[in-house]
Design an enzyme around this catalytic site. Structure first.
Site, short mmCIF file in Angstrom:
data_model
loop_
_atom_site.label_atom_id
_atom_site.label_comp_id
_atom_site.label_asym_id
_atom_site.label_seq_id
_atom_site.Cartn_x
_atom_site.Cartn_y
_atom_site.Cartn_z
N ASP A 16 7.67 -13.97 -26.67
CA ASP A 16 7.49 -14.27 -25.19
C ASP A 16 8.33 -15.46 -24.91
OD1 ASP A 16 6.14 -14.51 -22.75
OD2 ASP A 16 4.47 -15.69 -23.58
N GLU A 76 9.04 -9.80 -24.41
CA GLU A 76 8.43 -9.33 -23.19
C GLU A 76 9.50 -9.40 -22.10
OE1 GLU A 76 5.47 -11.83 -20.27
OE2 GLU A 76 4.80 -11.25 -22.33
N ASP A 149 0.73 -18.85 -25.70
CA ASP A 149 2.03 -18.28 -25.77
C ASP A 149 2.23 -17.88 -27.03
OD1 ASP A 149 3.60 -19.71 -23.24
OD2 ASP A 149 2.30 -21.01 -23.95
#
Length: 189
Positions: A16, A76, A149
């Site tokens: 991410d 992502e 996260d």
């Protein structure tokens, strides 16, 4: 490069990307079973210089690749927001992580945030906390990561695993969480 993608066992690195905090997660997939290898964050909010943050992302991604030898990288995609500067910085962070994987000949797969949430929770609008709770249940870990996260990075890896497992002959795919629960009452807690 694609040969590893077709193997029975593989390690997936999920990222991410972010310029303040980058989340990552690694899973091992054996057929349709997945297990947690590692997850964590790279904190860069203490760095003032954007190029230094990008250098840190590159170095950490290379370090993870060299340590765990993933067969692929799932990342992502940047989401579309109102602040163009934030979008540009996120795009650079993503590009740097992709460049690190390319430098090690690792195949790359990109997923939209909504697709990742849908894959993990059955709801494309799920909150980060819902995604984290579902991953805890799925991968059977009890510790709560300090930063969501980390579970976001893990979710990207799990999402990628689910995409391949959905295409396995004889493996049923579901249109949503309700359909899955209906067919799997014993897995409900």
């Amino acid at each position: 490069m694609l040969e590893k993608e077709k193997s029975i066992e593989r390690v997936i690195l999920g990222i991410d990307p972010g310029t303040a905090i980058m989340g990552y997660g690694l899973i091992k997939e054996v057929k349709s079973n997945i297990e947690l290898i590692s997850m964590g964050v790279v904190k860069m909010d203490h760095l003032d210089d954007h190029p230094l943050k990008l250098k840190r992302i590159f170095e950490k991604t290379i370090s993870l690749i060299d340590q765990y030898h993933p067969d692929c990288l799932a990342i992502e995609a940047p989401f579309y927001g109102k602040n163009i500067q934030v979008m540009l910085k996120l795009g650079r962070a993503q590009g740097i992580a992709i460049a690190a994987a390319l430098s090690r000949d690792i195949p790359i797969f990109e997923y939209a945030p909504r697709k990742i949430k849908q894959s993990i929770t059955g709801n494309g609008n799920a909150a980060k906390e819902q995604v984290a709770a579902m991953l805890q249940s799925l991968l059977k870990f009890t510790e709560t990561p300090q930063f969501l996260d980390a579970t976001d990075g893990l979710a990207v890896a799990v999402c990628h695993s689910f995409q391949r497992n959905a295409s396995i002959p004889g493996k049923k795919s579901y249109s949503g969480w309700e359909a899955f629960v209906k067919d799997n009452p014993a897995r409900k807690k």
